[in-house]
Design a protein around this motif. Structure first.
Motif, PDB file in Angstrom:
ATOM      1  N   ALA A   1     100.138  25.169  44.698  1.00 36.76           N
ATOM      2  CA  ALA A   1     100.082  24.885  46.131  1.00 36.76           C
ATOM      3  C   ALA A   1      98.640  24.902  46.626  1.00 36.76           C
ATOM      4  N   LEU A   2      98.393  24.131  47.666  1.00 33.08           N
ATOM      5  CA  LEU A   2      97.069  24.067  48.291  1.00 33.08           C
ATOM      6  C   LEU A   2      97.178  24.566  49.722  1.00 33.08           C
ATOM      7  N   CYS A   3      96.266  25.432  50.108  1.00 26.22           N
ATOM      8  CA  CYS A   3      96.247  25.952  51.472  1.00 26.22           C
ATOM      9  C   CYS A   3      95.583  24.948  52.407  1.00 26.22           C
ATOM     10  N   ALA A   4      95.903  25.052  53.680  1.00 26.02           N
ATOM     11  CA  ALA A   4      95.368  24.134  54.685  1.00 26.02           C
ATOM     12  C   ALA A   4      93.841  24.168  54.734  1.00 26.02           C
ATOM     13  N   GLU A   5      93.260  25.358  54.665  1.00 29.25           N
ATOM     14  CA  GLU A   5      91.812  25.472  54.746  1.00 29.25           C
ATOM     15  C   GLU A   5      91.137  24.814  53.551  1.00 29.25           C
ATOM     16  N   THR A   6      91.713  25.006  52.365  1.00 27.36           N
ATOM     17  CA  THR A   6      91.153  24.408  51.152  1.00 27.36           C
ATOM     18  C   THR A   6      91.231  22.886  51.212  1.00 27.36           C
ATOM     19  N   VAL A   7      92.333  22.361  51.726  1.00 32.35           N
ATOM     20  CA  VAL A   7      92.469  20.908  51.877  1.00 32.35           C
ATOM     21  C   VAL A   7      91.407  20.391  52.850  1.00 32.35           C
ATOM     22  N   ALA A   8      91.211  21.085  53.973  1.00 36.05           N
ATOM     23  CA  ALA A   8      90.215  20.639  54.960  1.00 36.05           C
ATOM     24  C   ALA A   8      88.803  20.674  54.374  1.00 36.05           C
ATOM     25  N   VAL A   9      88.467  21.752  53.668  1.00 32.19           N
ATOM     26  CA  VAL A   9      87.143  21.838  53.051  1.00 32.19           C
ATOM     27  C   VAL A   9      86.967  20.729  52.016  1.00 32.19           C
ATOM     28  N   SER A  10      87.998  20.462  51.233  1.00 36.38           N
ATOM     29  CA  SER A  10      87.927  19.398  50.225  1.00 36.38           C
ATOM     30  C   SER A  10      87.689  18.045  50.888  1.00 36.38           C
ATOM     31  N   LYS A  11      88.400  17.786  51.983  1.00 35.49           N
ATOM     32  CA  LYS A  11      88.210  16.525  52.708  1.00 35.49           C
ATOM     33  C   LYS A  11      86.788  16.418  53.250  1.00 35.49           C
ATOM     34  N   ALA A  12      86.284  17.513  53.807  1.00 31.87           N
ATOM     35  CA  ALA A  12      84.930  17.499  54.368  1.00 31.87           C
ATOM     36  C   ALA A  12      83.899  17.221  53.282  1.00 31.87           C
ATOM     37  N   MET A  13      84.002  17.941  52.174  1.00 30.54           N
ATOM     38  CA  MET A  13      83.024  17.774  51.104  1.00 30.54           C
ATOM     39  C   MET A  13      83.142  16.410  50.448  1.00 30.54           C
ATOM     40  N   ALA A  14      84.361  15.902  50.327  1.00 32.33           N
ATOM     41  CA  ALA A  14      84.542  14.556  49.772  1.00 32.33           C
ATOM     42  C   ALA A  14      83.919  13.499  50.683  1.00 32.33           C
ATOM     43  N   GLY A  15      83.819  13.830  51.966  1.00 38.23           N
ATOM     44  CA  GLY A  15      83.183  12.932  52.922  1.00 38.23           C
ATOM     45  C   GLY A  15      81.687  13.143  53.037  1.00 38.23           C
ATOM     46  N   GLY A  16      81.136  14.021  52.215  1.00 40.31           N
ATOM     47  CA  GLY A  16      79.691  14.229  52.195  1.00 40.31           C
ATOM     48  C   GLY A  16      79.188  15.347  53.087  1.00 40.31           C
ATOM     49  N   VAL A  17      80.065  16.092  53.725  1.00 45.16           N
ATOM     50  CA  VAL A  17      79.641  17.178  54.606  1.00 45.16           C
ATOM     51  C   VAL A  17      79.264  18.387  53.754  1.00 45.16           C
ATOM     52  N   ARG A  18      78.059  18.871  53.942  1.00 46.97           N
ATOM     53  CA  ARG A  18      77.576  19.987  53.136  1.00 46.97           C
ATOM     54  C   ARG A  18      76.979  21.106  53.977  1.00 46.97           C
ATOM     55  N   GLY A  19      77.200  21.122  55.262  1.00 43.65           N
ATOM     56  CA  GLY A  19      76.656  22.181  56.100  1.00 43.65           C
ATOM     57  C   GLY A  19      77.036  21.981  57.550  1.00 43.65           C
ATOM     58  N   GLY A  20      76.634  22.935  58.366  1.00 40.66           N
ATOM     59  CA  GLY A  20      76.875  22.851  59.792  1.00 40.66           C
ATOM     60  C   GLY A  20      78.237  23.341  60.242  1.00 40.66           C
ATOM     61  N   LEU A  21      78.954  24.085  59.391  1.00 41.92           N
ATOM     62  CA  LEU A  21      80.269  24.587  59.768  1.00 41.92           C
ATOM     63  C   LEU A  21      80.099  25.637  60.867  1.00 41.92           C
ATOM     64  N   GLU A  22      80.667  25.361  62.039  1.00 40.09           N
ATOM     65  CA  GLU A  22      80.537  26.258  63.184  1.00 40.09           C
ATOM     66  C   GLU A  22      81.786  27.089  63.455  1.00 40.09           C
ATOM     67  N   ALA A  23      82.953  26.471  63.311  1.00 40.80           N
ATOM     68  CA  ALA A  23      84.190  27.172  63.658  1.00 40.80           C
ATOM     69  C   ALA A  23      85.348  26.618  62.849  1.00 40.80           C
ATOM     70  N   VAL A  24      86.350  27.469  62.652  1.00 37.38           N
ATOM     71  CA  VAL A  24      87.563  27.102  61.928  1.00 37.38           C
ATOM     72  C   VAL A  24      88.747  27.653  62.722  1.00 37.38           C
ATOM     73  N   ALA A  25      89.737  26.809  62.974  1.00 38.13           N
ATOM     74  CA  ALA A  25      90.984  27.272  63.583  1.00 38.13           C
ATOM     75  C   ALA A  25      92.070  27.222  62.516  1.00 38.13           C
ATOM     76  N   VAL A  26      92.862  28.291  62.428  1.00 38.73           N
ATOM     77  CA  VAL A  26      93.955  28.371  61.463  1.00 38.73           C
ATOM     78  C   VAL A  26      95.220  28.747  62.225  1.00 38.73           C
ATOM     79  N   VAL A  27      96.252  27.915  62.087  1.00 42.11           N
ATOM     80  CA  VAL A  27      97.520  28.169  62.765  1.00 42.11           C
ATOM     81  C   VAL A  27      98.669  28.118  61.773  1.00 42.11           C
ATOM     82  N   GLY A  28      99.662  28.921  62.038  1.00 42.02           N
ATOM     83  CA  GLY A  28     100.888  28.917  61.253  1.00 42.02           C
ATOM     84  C   GLY A  28     102.060  28.688  62.178  1.00 42.02           C
ATOM     85  N   PRO A  29     103.256  28.751  61.639  1.00 42.14           N
ATOM     86  CA  PRO A  29     104.439  28.556  62.484  1.00 42.14           C
ATOM     87  C   PRO A  29     104.567  29.687  63.494  1.00 42.14           C
TER      88      PRO A  29
END
Length: 138
Positions: free
Chosen positions: A51-79
């Motif tokens: 299984a893949l967690c939501a945060e890991t998927v988001a980080v993977s998408k960001a890095m695959a898009g070339g983002v390598r810095g500037g992370l300011e905030a993260v929101a995490v929500v569940g049911p």
């Protein structure tokens, strides 16, 4: 983008969760210094350990898009109807994955841990003190 908008983006991401085994949909939204937002949702697998967690998927998408810095905030929500009344926090693996991205830009992002009635705001360095990262390999 306001914190409320970031939380809304995480909630929207959670709507796309593939969580047929746990029925625990999670969404994450990452906000960067340039104003961009990248979202992710949890993706389960019949082989549970894959299984893949939501945060890991988001980080993977960001890095695959070339983002390598500037992370300011993260929101995490569940049911809102599961997990009790406490806000959801990133798991240990996700804390490490978020830390790697944050360290690449020398940031300490605020993590918005969202629960049914409250948002807990905490710095990533508080969730993962003494983190292992790129500088640890020098």
């Amino acid at each position: 983008m306001t914190d409320e908008n970031l939380i809304a983006a995480a909630r929207e991401a959670a709507r796309h969760s593939y969580s047929p085994y746990s029925d625990f949909a999670v969404g994450a939204a990452l906000r960067f210094a340039d104003g961009s937002v990248v979202t992710g949702t949890n993706i389960e697998n019949a082989s549970y350990g894959l299984a893949l967690c939501a945060e890991t998927v988001a980080v993977s998408k960001a890095m695959a898009g070339g983002v390598r810095g500037g992370l300011e905030a993260v929101a995490v929500v569940g049911p809102l109807d599961k997990g009790g009344s406490e806000p959801i926090t990133p798991c240990g693996r996700c804390r490490q994955v978020l830390s790697e991205l944050a360290q690449l830009g020398s940031t300490d992002p605020e993590i918005l841990c969202v629960g049914p009635g409250t948002v807990r705001r905490v710095r990533l360095s508080e969730l993962l003190p003494h983190a292992f990262g790129p500088a640890s390999l020098d």
